[in-house]
Design a protein around this motif. Structure first.
Motif, short mmCIF file in Angstrom:
data_model
loop_
_atom_site.label_atom_id
_atom_site.label_comp_id
_atom_site.label_asym_id
_atom_site.label_seq_id
_atom_site.Cartn_x
_atom_site.Cartn_y
_atom_site.Cartn_z
N LYS A 74 9.67 5.98 -1.29
CA LYS A 74 9.37 4.93 -2.27
C LYS A 74 8.21 5.39 -3.14
O LYS A 74 7.50 6.35 -2.83
CB LYS A 74 9.02 3.64 -1.54
CG LYS A 74 10.18 3.07 -0.73
CD LYS A 74 9.76 1.81 0.01
CE LYS A 74 10.92 1.26 0.84
NZ LYS A 74 10.52 0.06 1.63
N HIS A 75 7.97 4.67 -4.24
CA HIS A 75 6.96 5.09 -5.21
C HIS A 75 5.59 5.25 -4.57
O HIS A 75 4.90 6.25 -4.79
CB HIS A 75 6.89 4.07 -6.35
CG HIS A 75 5.90 4.43 -7.42
ND1 HIS A 75 4.57 4.04 -7.37
CD2 HIS A 75 6.03 5.16 -8.56
CE1 HIS A 75 3.94 4.50 -8.42
NE2 HIS A 75 4.80 5.19 -9.16
N ASP A 76 5.16 4.29 -3.77
CA ASP A 76 3.84 4.36 -3.14
C ASP A 76 3.74 5.52 -2.16
O ASP A 76 2.71 6.18 -2.06
CB ASP A 76 3.51 3.05 -2.43
CG ASP A 76 3.26 1.91 -3.39
OD1 ASP A 76 3.08 2.19 -4.60
OD2 ASP A 76 3.25 0.74 -2.96
N GLU A 77 4.83 5.79 -1.43
CA GLU A 77 4.84 6.89 -0.48
C GLU A 77 4.75 8.23 -1.21
O GLU A 77 4.04 9.14 -0.78
CB GLU A 77 6.12 6.85 0.36
CG GLU A 77 6.22 5.63 1.27
CD GLU A 77 7.57 5.52 1.94
OE1 GLU A 77 7.60 5.10 3.11
OE2 GLU A 77 8.60 5.85 1.30
N TYR A 79 3.40 8.71 -4.15
CA TYR A 79 2.05 8.80 -4.70
C TYR A 79 1.07 9.30 -3.63
O TYR A 79 0.23 10.15 -3.88
CB TYR A 79 1.62 7.43 -5.21
CG TYR A 79 0.30 7.41 -5.92
CD1 TYR A 79 0.16 7.91 -7.21
CD2 TYR A 79 -0.83 6.87 -5.30
CE1 TYR A 79 -1.06 7.89 -7.87
CE2 TYR A 79 -2.06 6.84 -5.94
CZ TYR A 79 -2.16 7.36 -7.22
OH TYR A 79 -3.38 7.33 -7.86
N GLN A 80 1.20 8.78 -2.41
CA GLN A 80 0.33 9.21 -1.32
C GLN A 80 0.56 10.67 -0.97
O GLN A 80 -0.38 11.42 -0.69
CB GLN A 80 0.58 8.33 -0.08
CG GLN A 80 0.09 6.90 -0.22
CD GLN A 80 -1.42 6.82 -0.41
OE1 GLN A 80 -2.17 7.55 0.23
NE2 GLN A 80 -1.85 5.94 -1.31
N HIS A 111 -8.90 9.16 -6.91
CA HIS A 111 -8.15 8.90 -5.68
C HIS A 111 -8.99 8.52 -4.47
O HIS A 111 -8.43 8.29 -3.40
CB HIS A 111 -7.32 10.15 -5.32
CG HIS A 111 -6.27 10.48 -6.32
ND1 HIS A 111 -5.22 9.64 -6.61
CD2 HIS A 111 -6.10 11.58 -7.11
CE1 HIS A 111 -4.45 10.20 -7.53
NE2 HIS A 111 -4.96 11.37 -7.85
#
Length: 270
Positions: A74-77, A79-80, A111
């Protein structure tokens, strides 16, 4: 995937519209190693880096990073995961309107929630690692090409990445700067315990610092091995590439008709 591989690429295919760029790629990048991807211009090397970073999605197959399939994140994953990657772009790509110090501090400010005092210490450590602590107040337009590349390297390792990616890191450098950057890539990889993937055309410098090499042609892996294995290979494509021979599997002449026949026809018309 074997436990010592940070990145695994399996049966990877990628196309732009109906034009196939990557065709059944299989590669592994072990933890702690420096791996080079070589081949002629347009064979798909930089596209491969974009797939590893998740900027592109494969047509089929997969890229797995640290046990996770990139295109399934997913997008957040995603990004991390990217926070744990460093990228050295061709020619460095520094922010031209901020200082050397602020270029290296950028990711830390973006970050993390670290206090500015700690950021200062970390920035100076990174710049010291590339030999440029004394240049922290300079602007990018005051740097030589080699210095700019070293600042970009300090910025790329700002967050101690698990994976470093280099897109033609030696382009445009003089021999002295080229040697310095090559040795820094090796030393920083070992110091960080990272994995490095390097897309490059520079044969001689790369052979001195990498652990393994993949050769690509027309979107496929056509040869692979350690530097010593590839130096000893009888494969005509690899031999032509390693020794910069003008003619071979990649021909010097663009396909054309018989030259003598062309001259005779031209003479008849004259």
């Amino acid at each position: 995937m074997s436990t010592d591989s940070l990145v695994k690429i399996s049966d990877l295919n990628f196309s732009y519209d109906n034009r196939a760029i990557l065709k059944g790629i299989n590669m592994e990048f072990p933890r702690g190693k420096v791996v080079a991807i070589m081949g002629g211009s347009g064979c798909g090397k930089t596209t491969l880096l974009r797939l590893i970073g998740g900027q592109l999605r494969p047509s089929s197959g997969s890229v797995t990073v640290n046990g996770r399939v990139v295109h399934e994140m997913k997008h957040d994953e995603l990004y991390q995961m990217r926070r744990r990657m460093g990228m050295l772009f061709q020619f460095g790509a520094l922010f031209t309107d901020i200082s050397v110090y602020d270029n290296v501090a950028f990711q830390m400010r973006e970050h993390t929630d670290l206090p500015e005092e700690l950021i200062r210490d970390l920035v100076m450590m990174k710049l010291n690692a590339v030999g440029l602590r004394g240049a922290h107040a300079l602007m990018p337009n005051e740097l030589s090409g080699g210095m700019a590349r070293r600042v970009a390297l300090a910025r790329a390792i700002a967050l101690d990445p698990m994976l470093m990616m280099y897109d033609e890191p030696f382009t445009g450098l003089d021999p002295l700067s080229l040697g310095v950057i090559g040795q820094l890539i090796r030393k920083l990889n070992d110091a960080l315990g990272a994995t490095s993937v390097m897309v490059t055309h520079d044969i001689q410098e790369s052979m001195l610092i990498v652990d393994y090499i993949y050769f690509m042609s027309d979107g496929r892996v056509v040869a692979e091995g350690t530097p010593d294995e590839l130096r000893a290979t009888k494969d005509p494509f690899v031999h032509q590439f390693l020794y910069a021979e003008a003619d071979g599997p990649v021909p010097f002449h663009y396909p054309a008709g018989d030259f003598a026949a062309d001259l005779l026809r031209a003479g008849a018309r004259g």
